[in-house]
Design a protein around this motif. Structure first.
Motif, PDB file in Angstrom:
ATOM      1  N   LEU A 298       0.850  -1.344   0.042  1.00 50.03           N
ATOM      2  CA  LEU A 298      -0.032  -0.029  -0.058  1.00 50.03           C
ATOM      3  C   LEU A 298       1.061   1.225   0.046  1.00 50.03           C
ATOM      4  O   LEU A 298       1.859   1.082   0.288  1.00 50.03           O
ATOM      5  N   VAL A 299       0.510   2.224  -0.377  1.00 46.80           N
ATOM      6  CA  VAL A 299       0.964   3.804  -0.411  1.00 46.80           C
ATOM      7  C   VAL A 299       0.210   4.498   0.622  1.00 46.80           C
ATOM      8  O   VAL A 299      -1.068   4.582   0.733  1.00 46.80           O
ATOM      9  N   SER A 300       0.907   4.734   1.779  1.00 49.15           N
ATOM     10  CA  SER A 300       0.381   5.620   2.881  1.00 49.15           C
ATOM     11  C   SER A 300       1.623   6.583   3.211  1.00 49.15           C
ATOM     12  O   SER A 300       2.662   6.305   3.296  1.00 49.15           O
ATOM     13  N   VAL A 301       0.887   7.507   4.118  1.00 48.92           N
ATOM     14  CA  VAL A 301       2.160   8.454   4.730  1.00 48.92           C
ATOM     15  C   VAL A 301       2.743   7.744   6.044  1.00 48.92           C
ATOM     16  O   VAL A 301       3.807   8.337   6.208  1.00 48.92           O
ATOM     17  N   HIS A 302       2.138   6.668   6.169  1.00 45.71           N
ATOM     18  CA  HIS A 302       2.792   5.789   7.437  1.00 45.71           C
ATOM     19  C   HIS A 302       3.572   4.769   6.735  1.00 45.71           C
ATOM     20  O   HIS A 302       4.443   4.196   7.710  1.00 45.71           O
ATOM     21  N   ALA A 303       3.590   4.376   5.659  1.00 45.80           N
ATOM     22  CA  ALA A 303       4.420   3.230   5.145  1.00 45.80           C
ATOM     23  C   ALA A 303       5.709   3.340   4.873  1.00 45.80           C
ATOM     24  O   ALA A 303       6.208   4.378   4.581  1.00 45.80           O
ATOM     25  N   PHE A 304       6.484   2.546   5.015  1.00 43.13           N
ATOM     26  CA  PHE A 304       8.007   2.553   5.270  1.00 43.13           C
ATOM     27  C   PHE A 304       8.526   2.205   3.665  1.00 43.13           C
ATOM     28  O   PHE A 304       9.657   2.763   3.155  1.00 43.13           O
ATOM     29  N   ALA A 305       8.229   0.878   3.363  1.00 40.40           N
ATOM     30  CA  ALA A 305       8.937   0.406   2.191  1.00 40.40           C
ATOM     31  C   ALA A 305       7.928  -0.008   0.971  1.00 40.40           C
ATOM     32  O   ALA A 305       7.052  -0.072   0.967  1.00 40.40           O
ATOM     33  N   THR A 306       8.697  -0.275  -0.015  1.00 40.72           N
ATOM     34  CA  THR A 306       8.100  -0.306  -1.419  1.00 40.72           C
ATOM     35  C   THR A 306       8.507  -1.512  -2.096  1.00 40.72           C
ATOM     36  O   THR A 306       8.287  -1.910  -3.255  1.00 40.72           O
ATOM     37  N   ASP A 307       9.358  -2.366  -1.471  1.00 40.63           N
ATOM     38  CA  ASP A 307       9.946  -3.638  -1.992  1.00 40.63           C
ATOM     39  C   ASP A 307       9.079  -4.834  -1.662  1.00 40.63           C
ATOM     40  O   ASP A 307       9.322  -5.235  -0.477  1.00 40.63           O
ATOM     41  N   PRO A 308       8.510  -5.453  -2.616  1.00 36.98           N
ATOM     42  CA  PRO A 308       7.638  -6.635  -2.320  1.00 36.98           C
ATOM     43  C   PRO A 308       8.542  -7.788  -1.679  1.00 36.98           C
ATOM     44  O   PRO A 308       8.212  -8.474  -1.002  1.00 36.98           O
ATOM     45  N   ALA A 309       9.918  -7.722  -2.018  1.00 33.82           N
ATOM     46  CA  ALA A 309      10.686  -8.818  -1.533  1.00 33.82           C
ATOM     47  C   ALA A 309      10.640  -8.825   0.097  1.00 33.82           C
ATOM     48  O   ALA A 309      10.718  -9.913   0.747  1.00 33.82           O
ATOM     49  N   ARG A 310      10.860  -7.502   0.432  1.00 31.24           N
ATOM     50  CA  ARG A 310      10.878  -7.486   2.068  1.00 31.24           C
ATOM     51  C   ARG A 310       9.697  -8.131   2.666  1.00 31.24           C
ATOM     52  O   ARG A 310       9.446  -8.463   3.759  1.00 31.24           O
ATOM     53  N   GLY A 311       8.416  -7.750   1.863  1.00 34.07           N
ATOM     54  CA  GLY A 311       7.371  -8.192   2.205  1.00 34.07           C
ATOM     55  C   GLY A 311       7.154  -9.608   2.464  1.00 34.07           C
ATOM     56  O   GLY A 311       6.541 -10.411   3.425  1.00 34.07           O
ATOM     57  N   VAL A 312       7.741 -10.285   1.450  1.00 33.16           N
ATOM     58  CA  VAL A 312       7.659 -11.893   1.493  1.00 33.16           C
ATOM     59  C   VAL A 312       8.446 -12.384   2.626  1.00 33.16           C
ATOM     60  O   VAL A 312       7.791 -13.315   3.353  1.00 33.16           O
ATOM     61  N   PHE A 313       9.553 -11.667   2.738  1.00 32.16           N
ATOM     62  CA  PHE A 313      10.324 -12.150   4.134  1.00 32.16           C
ATOM     63  C   PHE A 313       9.519 -11.995   5.428  1.00 32.16           C
ATOM     64  O   PHE A 313       9.491 -13.024   6.280  1.00 32.16           O
ATOM     65  N   ILE A 314       8.655 -10.830   5.646  1.00 33.94           N
ATOM     66  CA  ILE A 314       7.838 -10.801   6.776  1.00 33.94           C
ATOM     67  C   ILE A 314       6.794 -11.755   6.720  1.00 33.94           C
ATOM     68  O   ILE A 314       6.242 -12.240   7.857  1.00 33.94           O
ATOM     69  N   LEU A 315       6.290 -11.920   5.705  1.00 39.31           N
ATOM     70  CA  LEU A 315       5.099 -12.932   5.347  1.00 39.31           C
ATOM     71  C   LEU A 315       5.472 -14.412   5.912  1.00 39.31           C
ATOM     72  O   LEU A 315       4.691 -15.052   6.550  1.00 39.31           O
ATOM     73  N   VAL A 316       6.518 -14.612   5.438  1.00 42.15           N
ATOM     74  CA  VAL A 316       7.204 -15.967   5.697  1.00 42.15           C
ATOM     75  C   VAL A 316       7.364 -16.086   7.375  1.00 42.15           C
ATOM     76  O   VAL A 316       6.984 -17.020   7.921  1.00 42.15           O
ATOM     77  N   PHE A 317       8.014 -15.046   7.789  1.00 49.54           N
ATOM     78  CA  PHE A 317       8.123 -14.844   9.280  1.00 49.54           C
ATOM     79  C   PHE A 317       6.946 -15.058   9.981  1.00 49.54           C
ATOM     80  O   PHE A 317       6.784 -15.703  11.001  1.00 49.54           O
TER      81      PHE A 317
END
Length: 650
Positions: A298-317
């Motif tokens: 998502l795009v938000s004033v609160h969001a930090f990252a735009t790299d989906p690869a990082r999202g995959v890491f957190i999702l797996v965790f």
């Protein structure tokens, strides 16, 4: 070399965390005192090296070391010192390091302040917290290195996002993370108890104060975020149901259910399954929040990252944490049995209903937040779930919750008499309902049933809470801090409900065109536009407006809203100006120039909005006060013996 030393300290911390996660756990299984004893020093060593790493990154920001990529992206030569320090956690990599630092602080706090806890249980708790640290440290080391170098070194860097250059945002993330990460303690205690196959009063009694502290930090952090949005974004609102706002609200809802469920498990030995699952869910929701903010979904004033690869890491965790803990719960389900018995009309039943209501609210927020993201990720189009959905869902759950808040604290454990509660509460119910319904008519001459019910709910909570306080003083003349904390927190909820009801009903806003000398009247206040002047800040240039507010011919306040352009930025940022009052705010935000010295202005009248944040401060203070209760300072052996005897007799 300091950034390299910071990176090296992070690697050493990772190695120590692996030891913390494995050796004490094996020692607990083998009852090896030497291996168990390694847990506490490993926790302290982990904190030391993560602190060194964090200090190295902070030093890079302070001295303008633009050879560090992260520093060059979020700081420049004219950025004030406060925002250089807060810039450390202003984006993904640094905020992740802050998360790891706070997790190591919680781990060390548990190691230091729980020395009377049985060594085997403590070893398991610290090992589980070490496993969580492994996830975040490996995330940094493999995908989000905050010490990555850049060459050639730029002469200057990019400024921190101007929206984040606000005092509220300098302390909002640390407070929020203290709550997020604090729920890992309750999670660790629950998993440790499941590993040991012994879910008696010990784990509930010892995780309860840590959970309450985490809940208090999260409450304060969410309130700070709301206050920042109101002051900084220029739209005059205090909650937008933004997905990232919801990401912090979901663990708060589950955590609120958890602290009440822990009370039942500690005092009566009931709801053990509820409590374990809520502990797992509270921390899982915190990880879900990290996924939403850092995944790029998502795009938000609160969001930090735009790299989906990082999202995959957190999702797996997240899947490993949730899946592993639920599998462990299923394996140990035979040991998670409640021993206490209670009738349908008792405090236990009220707390069970409380859990259901808060969990229902959390599910409603989860669906409203994640469903649009799921639809978008599947390529089925874009949909929006906005304020009407969330407002409707929360109106439905608020009614039973408010009624329960007035009745629950008066109920006795195990069994109570419905007639006794009816006698003690019916007069208060009728009085609060009658006064609440009449108040809108007194305020503006209109009989507004919806507003009246909201005010009646606030009065009902306040009157019943004060009645419980009076009855306690009359009966025992002794007020334990835990009881006092409950009273203050529930009064805070009353203030919150009153503030929300009044500001949503009676607020006024208007977009107007003003030129020097012209004025506009809003809710009895005259906003007169004096003119514009140029202002130079430490790292920005601004057009500053001047409005004089008067009422009945008497001056009330001066407002100075601004349109700022920060160095290195091209877009103008709105800086609102607010005249603050306990019962009303007068708010002005500048729009765009309209020619001939005229400007568009957005004017607001916000009655009782400060009661929203005042109520959350009461809740925060109530939680902290409850943790200071003397029974949490007793020897665990002494306390648990008494608890087990109490449960056995019931």
């Amino acid at each position: 070399m300091i950034p390299e030393l910071g990176h090296f300290a992070l690697i050493v911390a990772f190695a120590i965390t692996i030891v913390l996660s494995i050796v004490p756990l094996i020692g607990a299984a083998k009852n090896d005192a030497a291996m168990i004893a390694l847990a506490r020093p490993a926790a302290l060593a982990q904190l030391l090296f993560i602190s060194l790493s964090y200090a190295a990154l902070t030093h890079a920001f302070i001295v303008h070391d633009f050879s560090v990529l992260y520093v060059s992206q979020h700081s420049n030569l004219v950025q004030p010192l406060l925002y250089r320090v807060s810039g450390v956690w202003g984006s993904h990599e640094g905020s992740l390091l802050l998360w790891a630092l706070i997790l190591s602080l919680w781990t060390t706090a548990v190691a230091v302040y729980s020395r009377s806890l049985p060594d085997v249980l403590m070893a398991r708790v610290l090992a589980v917290m070490g496993m969580i640290s492994i996830g975040f440290l490996s995330f940094m080391l493999w995908t989000s290195n905050p010490f990555e170098r850049i060459f050639p070194v730029p002469a200057d860097g990019n400024a921190l996002n101007p929206l984040l250059q606000d005092p509220g945002l300098a302390i909002h993330p640390p407070m929020l993370y203290m709550g997020y990460v604090g729920f890992s303690v309750a999670f660790a205690f629950a998993v440790a108890a499941l590993l040991g196959g012994k879910l008696d009063a010990t784990w509930a009694r010892w995780s309860r104060p840590w959970t309450t502290i985490a809940w208090s930090f999260l409450t304060f952090g969410i309130a700070l975020g709301s206050w920042w949005a109101y002051n900084e974004l220029g739209w005059g609102g205090w909650w937008f149901w933004d997905p990232v706002e919801n990401a912090s609200f979901m663990p708060w809802l589950v955590g609120t259910a958890l602290i009440h469920s822990l009370a039942s498990t500690e005092k009566r030995g009931v709801f053990k399954s509820w409590t374990v699952l809520l502990a797992i869910m509270a921390f899982s929701m915190s990880l879900l929040g990290a996924f939403i903010v850092r995944s790029g979904v998502l795009v938000s004033v609160h969001a930090f990252a735009t790299d989906p690869a990082r999202g995959v890491f957190i999702l797996v965790f997240l899947c490993i944490v949730v899946g592993g803990s639920l599998a462990l719960f299923a394996w140990r389900s035979a040991t998670v049995t409640s021993s206490g018995r209670f009738s349908w009309f008792s405090r236990e039943t009220a707390l069970l209903l409380n859990n259901i209501i808060f969990l229902t609210a959390a599910v409603a927020v989860f669906v409203g937040t994640m469903y649009p993201l799921l639809v978008d990720s599947l390529g089925l189009g874009k949909i929006s779930v906005g304020r009407p959905y969330f407002d409707t869902m929360f109106a439905l759950v608020a009614i039973p919750l408010i009624i329960l808040l007035g009745i629950g604290p008066a109920l006795r454990w195990k069994r109570d008499d419905a007639q006794r509660i009816k006698t003690s509460r019916q007069v208060l119910f009728i009085a609060s309902l009658a006064i609440g319904i009449v108040l809108p008519f007194i305020i503006d001459g209109v009989l507004n049933i919806k507003t009246g019910l909201g005010l009646a709910g606030a009065l009902w909570i306040a009157m019943t809470t004060l009645n419980s306080l009076y009855q306690r003083i009359r009966m025992s003349k002794r007020l334990p801090l835990a009881f006092s904390g409950m009273i203050i927190a529930h009064l805070g909820m009353s203030m919150f409900v009153a503030g929300v009801t009044i500001v949503m009903t009676y607020h006024q806003e208007k977009d107007v065109r003003l030129e020097p000398g012209s004025s506009y009247e809003l809710s009895g206040y005259d906003f007169k536009f004096i003119g514009i002047r140029k202002v130079t800040g430490p790292n920005y240039l601004a057009d500053e407006g001047h409005l004089v507010i008067s009422r009945d011919g008497e001056k009330v306040a001066d407002l100075y809203p601004q349109k700022r352009i920060y160095q290195g930025q091209s877009n103008a940022m709105t800086e609102a100006s607010i005249d603050v009052g306990l019962f009303r705010d007068l708010y002005a935000a500048m729009g765009e120039p309209l020619g001939k010295d005229a400007w568009s202005m957005r004017l607001y009248y916000k009655p009782w909005i400060r009661w929203i944040w005042l109520g959350t401060l009461f809740m925060t203070f109530g939680g902290i006060l409850a943790v200071c209760d003397r029974r949490y300072r007793q020897s665990v052996v002494q306390r648990v013996k008494g608890l087990n005897e109490q449960v056995a007799t019931n």
